[in-house]
Design a protein around this motif. Sequence first.
Motif, PDB file in Angstrom:
ATOM      1  N   ILE A  82      27.564   9.550  36.963  1.00 53.04           N
ATOM      2  CA  ILE A  82      26.610   8.969  36.006  1.00 53.04           C
ATOM      3  C   ILE A  82      26.507   9.821  34.741  1.00 53.04           C
ATOM      4  CG2 ILE A  82      24.238   8.111  35.749  1.00 53.04           C
ATOM      5  CD1 ILE A  82      24.082   7.801  38.729  1.00 53.04           C
ATOM      6  N   PHE A  83      27.009  11.042  34.775  1.00 54.20           N
ATOM      7  CA  PHE A  83      27.012  11.871  33.563  1.00 54.20           C
ATOM      8  C   PHE A  83      27.875  11.261  32.454  1.00 54.20           C
ATOM      9  CE2 PHE A  83      25.441  15.273  36.383  1.00 54.20           C
ATOM     10  CZ  PHE A  83      24.458  15.824  35.560  1.00 54.20           C
ATOM     11  N   VAL A  84      28.645  10.226  32.780  1.00 54.94           N
ATOM     12  CA  VAL A  84      29.420   9.562  31.724  1.00 54.94           C
ATOM     13  C   VAL A  84      28.498   8.898  30.702  1.00 54.94           C
ATOM     14  CG1 VAL A  84      31.386   9.166  33.249  1.00 54.94           C
ATOM     15  CG2 VAL A  84      29.636   7.388  33.012  1.00 54.94           C
ATOM     16  N   ILE A  85      27.261   8.571  31.106  1.00 53.26           N
ATOM     17  CA  ILE A  85      26.336   7.904  30.176  1.00 53.26           C
ATOM     18  C   ILE A  85      25.978   8.829  29.005  1.00 53.26           C
ATOM     19  CG2 ILE A  85      24.038   6.883  29.938  1.00 53.26           C
ATOM     20  CD1 ILE A  85      24.327   5.871  32.793  1.00 53.26           C
ATOM     21  N   PRO A  86      25.462  10.047  29.249  1.00 52.49           N
ATOM     22  CA  PRO A  86      25.242  10.924  28.093  1.00 52.49           C
ATOM     23  C   PRO A  86      26.530  11.307  27.372  1.00 52.49           C
ATOM     24  CG  PRO A  86      24.819  12.104  30.156  1.00 52.49           C
ATOM     25  CD  PRO A  86      24.939  10.659  30.500  1.00 52.49           C
ATOM     26  N   THR A  87      27.651  11.354  28.098  1.00 53.90           N
ATOM     27  CA  THR A  87      28.929  11.665  27.446  1.00 53.90           C
ATOM     28  C   THR A  87      29.274  10.619  26.391  1.00 53.90           C
ATOM     29  OG1 THR A  87      29.841  12.886  29.335  1.00 53.90           O
ATOM     30  CG2 THR A  87      31.411  11.894  27.812  1.00 53.90           C
ATOM     31  N   VAL A  88      29.192   9.352  26.765  1.00 54.36           N
ATOM     32  CA  VAL A  88      29.509   8.277  25.816  1.00 54.36           C
ATOM     33  C   VAL A  88      28.489   8.236  24.682  1.00 54.36           C
ATOM     34  CG1 VAL A  88      29.689   5.774  25.559  1.00 54.36           C
ATOM     35  CG2 VAL A  88      30.720   6.905  27.535  1.00 54.36           C
ATOM     36  N   TYR A  89      27.214   8.387  25.015  1.00 59.67           N
ATOM     37  CA  TYR A  89      26.156   8.327  23.997  1.00 59.67           C
ATOM     38  C   TYR A  89      26.339   9.432  22.958  1.00 59.67           C
ATOM     39  CZ  TYR A  89      21.448   8.083  22.042  1.00 59.67           C
ATOM     40  OH  TYR A  89      20.380   7.959  21.191  1.00 59.67           O
ATOM     41  N   ILE A  90      26.590  10.657  23.424  1.00 60.30           N
ATOM     42  CA  ILE A  90      26.784  11.768  22.491  1.00 60.30           C
ATOM     43  C   ILE A  90      28.045  11.564  21.675  1.00 60.30           C
ATOM     44  CG2 ILE A  90      27.266  14.246  22.351  1.00 60.30           C
ATOM     45  CD1 ILE A  90      25.515  14.604  24.831  1.00 60.30           C
ATOM     46  N   SER A  91      29.105  11.073  22.300  1.00 51.02           N
ATOM     47  CA  SER A  91      30.356  10.858  21.570  1.00 51.02           C
ATOM     48  C   SER A  91      30.190   9.877  20.432  1.00 51.02           C
ATOM     49  CB  SER A  91      31.440  10.361  22.536  1.00 51.02           C
ATOM     50  OG  SER A  91      31.684  11.312  23.559  1.00 51.02           O
ATOM     51  N   VAL A  92      29.295   8.904  20.588  1.00 54.98           N
ATOM     52  CA  VAL A  92      29.091   7.889  19.561  1.00 54.98           C
ATOM     53  C   VAL A  92      28.106   8.352  18.497  1.00 54.98           C
ATOM     54  CG1 VAL A  92      28.248   5.550  19.123  1.00 54.98           C
ATOM     55  CG2 VAL A  92      29.686   6.006  21.112  1.00 54.98           C
ATOM     56  N   PHE A  93      27.009   9.001  18.905  1.00 55.57           N
ATOM     57  CA  PHE A  93      25.896   9.240  17.990  1.00 55.57           C
ATOM     58  C   PHE A  93      25.727  10.698  17.549  1.00 55.57           C
ATOM     59  CE2 PHE A  93      24.498   5.323  20.148  1.00 55.57           C
ATOM     60  CZ  PHE A  93      24.282   4.527  19.037  1.00 55.57           C
ATOM     61  N   HIS A  94      26.338  11.648  18.251  1.00 60.06           N
ATOM     62  CA  HIS A  94      26.072  13.051  17.950  1.00 60.06           C
ATOM     63  C   HIS A  94      27.372  13.835  17.819  1.00 60.06           C
ATOM     64  CE1 HIS A  94      21.713  12.721  18.391  1.00 60.06           C
ATOM     65  NE2 HIS A  94      21.938  11.949  19.449  1.00 60.06           N
ATOM     66  N   SER A  95      27.227  15.135  17.594  1.00 64.31           N
ATOM     67  CA  SER A  95      28.393  15.988  17.395  1.00 64.31           C
ATOM     68  C   SER A  95      29.056  16.307  18.728  1.00 64.31           C
ATOM     69  CB  SER A  95      27.980  17.288  16.704  1.00 64.31           C
ATOM     70  OG  SER A  95      27.110  18.032  17.538  1.00 64.31           O
ATOM     71  N   LEU A 100      28.631  19.839  25.291  1.00 65.59           N
ATOM     72  CA  LEU A 100      28.563  20.987  26.189  1.00 65.59           C
ATOM     73  C   LEU A 100      27.319  20.927  27.075  1.00 65.59           C
ATOM     74  CD1 LEU A 100      29.678  23.865  23.788  1.00 65.59           C
ATOM     75  CD2 LEU A 100      31.014  22.787  25.610  1.00 65.59           C
ATOM     76  N   VAL A 101      26.237  20.310  26.584  1.00 67.71           N
ATOM     77  CA  VAL A 101      24.990  20.268  27.354  1.00 67.71           C
ATOM     78  C   VAL A 101      25.169  19.495  28.663  1.00 67.71           C
ATOM     79  CG1 VAL A 101      22.580  19.530  27.343  1.00 67.71           C
ATOM     80  CG2 VAL A 101      23.565  20.572  25.297  1.00 67.71           C
ATOM     81  N   PRO A 102      25.536  18.185  28.615  1.00 69.57           N
ATOM     82  CA  PRO A 102      25.688  17.476  29.901  1.00 69.57           C
ATOM     83  C   PRO A 102      26.845  17.995  30.736  1.00 69.57           C
ATOM     84  CG  PRO A 102      26.452  16.095  28.105  1.00 69.57           C
ATOM     85  CD  PRO A 102      25.792  17.282  27.475  1.00 69.57           C
ATOM     86  N   TRP A 103      27.914  18.465  30.082  1.00 67.32           N
ATOM     87  CA  TRP A 103      29.062  18.937  30.851  1.00 67.32           C
ATOM     88  C   TRP A 103      28.752  20.222  31.604  1.00 67.32           C
ATOM     89  CZ3 TRP A 103      33.902  17.957  27.243  1.00 67.32           C
ATOM     90  CH2 TRP A 103      34.091  16.576  27.130  1.00 67.32           C
ATOM     91  N   MET A 104      28.037  21.151  30.976  1.00 69.59           N
ATOM     92  CA  MET A 104      27.673  22.389  31.673  1.00 69.59           C
ATOM     93  C   MET A 104      26.693  22.111  32.801  1.00 69.59           C
ATOM     94  SD  MET A 104      27.380  25.102  28.492  1.00 69.59           S
ATOM     95  CE  MET A 104      26.895  26.429  29.592  1.00 69.59           C
ATOM     96  N   VAL A 105      25.743  21.196  32.547  1.00 74.41           N
ATOM     97  CA  VAL A 105      24.799  20.830  33.600  1.00 74.41           C
ATOM     98  C   VAL A 105      25.529  20.159  34.754  1.00 74.41           C
ATOM     99  CG1 VAL A 105      22.818  19.370  34.154  1.00 74.41           C
ATOM    100  CG2 VAL A 105      22.842  20.656  32.016  1.00 74.41           C
ATOM    101  N   ALA A 106      26.445  19.247  34.435  1.00 80.16           N
ATOM    102  CA  ALA A 106      27.209  18.554  35.482  1.00 80.16           C
ATOM    103  C   ALA A 106      28.035  19.545  36.297  1.00 80.16           C
ATOM    104  CB  ALA A 106      28.103  17.495  34.854  1.00 80.16           C
ATOM    105  N   ALA A 107      28.674  20.503  35.616  1.00 81.00           N
ATOM    106  CA  ALA A 107      29.483  21.488  36.331  1.00 81.00           C
ATOM    107  C   ALA A 107      28.616  22.327  37.267  1.00 81.00           C
ATOM    108  CB  ALA A 107      30.201  22.384  35.328  1.00 81.00           C
ATOM    109  N   THR A 108      27.445  22.721  36.793  1.00 79.10           N
ATOM    110  CA  THR A 108      26.540  23.520  37.635  1.00 79.10           C
ATOM    111  C   THR A 108      26.090  22.734  38.863  1.00 79.10           C
ATOM    112  OG1 THR A 108      25.752  24.699  35.668  1.00 79.10           O
ATOM    113  CG2 THR A 108      24.390  24.821  37.648  1.00 79.10           C
ATOM    114  N   VAL A 109      25.711  21.479  38.642  1.00 78.26           N
ATOM    115  CA  VAL A 109      25.247  20.645  39.760  1.00 78.26           C
ATOM    116  C   VAL A 109      26.358  20.461  40.792  1.00 78.26           C
ATOM    117  CG1 VAL A 109      24.476  18.317  40.381  1.00 78.26           C
ATOM    118  CG2 VAL A 109      23.496  19.466  38.394  1.00 78.26           C
TER     119      VAL A 109
END
Length: 335
Positions: A82-95, A100-109
Amino acid sequence: MTLGLGVLPIVMDRIGGSVALSWRWVPLIVLTCSVAITGMWLRSTWPSRGLSQLAVLLTTGCIAAACLSVTDPLLGIMGCVIFVIPTVYISVFHSVRMLLVPWMVAATVMVVLAARLSGPAVAVGLSSMALIVVVNGFLAVACATAIGLVNPHDRRGEDIEHVTGLLTVTGFYEQVATLIGARSRATDRHLIVAVADLDSYSLLRSLAGAAGARQARVTTAQQLRETTRGQTVLAHVGETQFLLADVFATPDASVLLDRVRGAVTAPPAQVTVSIGAVSIPLRTLAGGANQDVLEEIRALAVAAMTQARAAGGNRVCQLIAPVLTTLGNDHLDDQ
């Protein structure tokens, strides 16, 4: 999607009993955050950049908490998809850096959950982790590629006016220059730049309040999107002024401008606009259209709009092939 996923942990807890007893508070927190994020997007205006970033952080935290709360660590690892949701959202709307935020959290989890695995589940868990990494990376690249194909000059919202979602004046100038450059100037086509300004806006603001006036601007922007062609460049400047630019085969764009005026006047907007337009043959712009040239064209369109308003408003005034001093003397004979 956020709202639907916010309900999922409660369903899993009530039906499957898959949430650990020490984490029973997680489903309610996740649902509350999901409702708040959904409400942010249901408002009449675009969320600010800060609110959007806050939504990303809340979504990332909720996904992490939901994955950690399940009793089966393998199920939690699979839920990390489900981390793909923030991944896609950030890819479209942010830098890209914010990924790194959702990816680091996902890796830790996933590391925490993988430490709980044992036996044959270890191989399944590691395979799932590899799949999640590949899917997130692929979607980030795919979104960036799609945005680059649609708009090679995209700046992740820097040229977007946040009330209406249209371009700012800087983005307008850049897009118009791109529009001109994409057209052959050997033909007899014409660049049309128009300024549409809301009539009696101060009266509207005093009667309907700030929220009503803002809604009128949002509705007007939507009417412009629906009335013009897909290639038409649209912008919102200040509170009342809208800009549009397009290339036409004829110098007279009165059919389009009258259609725009009628669309804005009709429900649900029900406001009137005064429109001033300038028509410039593309062959006179063979040397390029820099910002000075575009500012002069816009100034002429504003003057035409002022003339339309002085004549009573809710009408169109056009200037066809005016002389542009910013082009230099070499182009005056052509004009």
